[in-house]
Design an enzyme around this catalytic site. Structure first.
Site, PDB file in Angstrom:
ATOM      1  N   GLU A  17       0.100   0.227  -3.505  1.00  0.00           N
ATOM      2  CA  GLU A  17      -1.049  -0.652  -3.694  1.00  0.00           C
ATOM      3  C   GLU A  17      -1.843  -0.303  -4.955  1.00  0.00           C
ATOM      4  OE1 GLU A  17      -3.039  -1.775   0.156  1.00  0.00           O
ATOM      5  OE2 GLU A  17      -1.825  -0.114   0.898  1.00  0.00           O
ATOM      6  N   SER A 152      -1.966  -4.021   2.672  1.00  0.00           N
ATOM      7  CA  SER A 152      -1.762  -5.160   1.771  1.00  0.00           C
ATOM      8  C   SER A 152      -0.474  -5.923   2.064  1.00  0.00           C
ATOM      9  CB  SER A 152      -1.765  -4.696   0.303  1.00  0.00           C
ATOM     10  OG  SER A 152      -3.036  -4.197  -0.039  1.00  0.00           O
ATOM     11  N   TYR A 222      -2.827 -11.682  -3.150  1.00  0.00           N
ATOM     12  CA  TYR A 222      -3.252 -11.137  -4.433  1.00  0.00           C
ATOM     13  C   TYR A 222      -2.739 -11.872  -5.670  1.00  0.00           C
ATOM     14  CZ  TYR A 222      -4.581  -7.317  -1.398  1.00  0.00           C
ATOM     15  OH  TYR A 222      -5.136  -6.582  -0.397  1.00  0.00           O
ATOM     16  N   ARG A 261     -12.919  -3.185   7.585  1.00  0.00           N
ATOM     17  CA  ARG A 261     -12.643  -4.585   7.911  1.00  0.00           C
ATOM     18  C   ARG A 261     -11.705  -4.599   9.099  1.00  0.00           C
ATOM     19  NH1 ARG A 261      -8.923  -6.660   4.149  1.00  0.00           N
ATOM     20  NH2 ARG A 261      -7.394  -6.549   5.822  1.00  0.00           N
ATOM     21  N   ASP A 263      -9.249  -6.785  11.565  1.00  0.00           N
ATOM     22  CA  ASP A 263      -8.452  -8.014  11.587  1.00  0.00           C
ATOM     23  C   ASP A 263      -8.076  -8.353  13.027  1.00  0.00           C
ATOM     24  OD1 ASP A 263      -8.652  -7.669   8.888  1.00  0.00           O
ATOM     25  OD2 ASP A 263      -6.536  -7.259   8.542  1.00  0.00           O
ATOM     26  N   GLU A 277      -5.663  -4.737  13.352  1.00  0.00           N
ATOM     27  CA  GLU A 277      -5.798  -3.448  12.669  1.00  0.00           C
ATOM     28  C   GLU A 277      -7.212  -3.292  12.132  1.00  0.00           C
ATOM     29  OE1 GLU A 277      -3.045  -3.234   9.455  1.00  0.00           O
ATOM     30  OE2 GLU A 277      -3.952  -4.859   8.330  1.00  0.00           O
ATOM     31  N   ASN A 279      -9.113  -1.642   8.666  1.00  0.00           N
ATOM     32  CA  ASN A 279      -8.910  -1.136   7.302  1.00  0.00           C
ATOM     33  C   ASN A 279     -10.170  -0.416   6.850  1.00  0.00           C
ATOM     34  OD1 ASN A 279      -6.260  -2.652   6.322  1.00  0.00           O
ATOM     35  ND2 ASN A 279      -7.485  -4.083   7.511  1.00  0.00           N
ATOM     36  N   GLY A 283      -9.826  -4.579   0.514  1.00  0.00           N
ATOM     37  CA  GLY A 283      -9.860  -5.030  -0.866  1.00  0.00           C
ATOM     38  C   GLY A 283     -11.265  -5.361  -1.332  1.00  0.00           C
TER      39      GLY A 283
END
Length: 318
Positions: A17, A152, A222, A261, A263, A277, A279, A283
């Site tokens: 990443e 990612s 991305y 974050r 999800d 998950e 994070n 990002g």
């Protein structure tokens, strides 16, 4: 004039990443208010080499905008702990647990946080068995195959047959020696941001990811210019509040600090939410759904950065 806070923004690193990290770091560097902060970019190369040696005297706080292994798994956090430099985001343990999907799922299951059915196995178990189907016999097609420690959407495959499963596992094993396979669920994909310290974190308004195909892959996240999220999401009030509460529970379960974050998968037919998950360093690009979720919740991007830096300094007692 008040002396500006020196902020070392870490980016790059040896993980897959690397490029995403550079994009995130540039957004942070551009948005840090110059009247308050003196930002310095520290770009770690793909071999893990640092351009400078960080010291407590050279930086007041570090903003590690690093994604994936090396930067989001507790390694850099442990290094910064030994240097005694305050840093933004989760600590060593929370980072390590969240980065490893097996450890994360075990933590969530222990805390009665709903997750989709899944199994995991090591490369040795996969290579030595003659019954590959037996390793995933509790699951139905389609399934998602993932490396245990990666983000990612790198190394992930959606599989519908044994042939695809074998190819998906081979891909995942290129990034990790442990593979997780999860049951596919027909659901909407939601996100929720968490911001705050150990005791009283806040959850943002939920957002919904726009999934162009079966799932939101690396290219869609991305490389594409297409819109990837609706923020805030159009949800029943009960579901939105449940997502926020589950976000806080997931954050506390891993011992989170600063930001994360979370999800979700939202199964409309049953009304069920599954935590997919968490994070610990999502990002931070200009398209970041984490930043956009907080902007929709009344915290614009520069203020978000300021609050994260304040939390880092508060944790260290600076």
């Amino acid at each position: 004039m008040t002396e500006r806070v020196r902020v070392a923004v870490l980016a790059g690193g040896p993980s897959a990443e690397h490029e995403v990290s550079l994009q995130s770091a540039q957004a942070v560097l551009d948005a840090l208010p110059r009247e308050l902060y003196e930002p310095v970019a520290v770009i770690i190369d793909r071999q893990g080499r640092w351009p400078v040696e960080l010291r407590r005297e050279s930086a007041d706080v570090v903003f590690p905008v690093l994604h994936g292994p090396f930067g989001e798994d507790g390694v850099v956090q442990g290094h910064l702990e030994t240097l005694g430099i305050p840093y933004v985001g989760c600590g060593v343990l929370a980072s390590a647990v969240a980065m490893n999907k097996v450890a994360m799922r075990r933590t969530f299951l222990a805390e009665d946080i709903p997750v989709t059915p899944g199994v995991w196995f090591t490369e040795h178990e996969w290579r030595t068995t003659t019954d590959h189907r037996g390793l995933v016999k509790s699951l139905d097609w389609p399934m998602y195959v993932k490396p245990a420690s990666m983000g990612s959407s790198i190394g992930i495959s959606r599989v519908t047959s044994m042939e695809e499963l074998r190819a998906g596992v081979d891909l995942a094993l290129a990034y990790d020696r442990v593979v997780i396979v999860e049951q596919s669920v027909s659901a909407r994909e939601l996100i929720c941001g968490v911001l705050g310290g150990y005791d009283t974190p806040d959850a943002s308004l939920p957002g919904e990811l726009i999934v162009p195909g079966d799932w939101l892959d690396y290219e869609a996240k991305y490389l594409s210019q297409a819109e990837i999220a609706i923020i805030p999401a159009a949800l029943p009030e009960r579901v939105a509040e449940e997502a926020r509460e589950l976000s806080l529970r997931a954050f506390r379960a891993i011992g989170g600090y600063g930001l994360s974050r979370v999800d979700f998968l939202y199964e409309e037919g049953t009304g069920r939410l599954y935590v997919l998950e968490i994070n610990t360093m999502p990002g931070f690009t200009s398209r970041s759904v984490y930043a956009r979720a907080w902007a929709a919740s009344g915290v614009p991007y520069p203020d978000l950065l300021r609050r994260l830096i304040d939390l880092a300094l508060a944790r260290s007692g600076s």
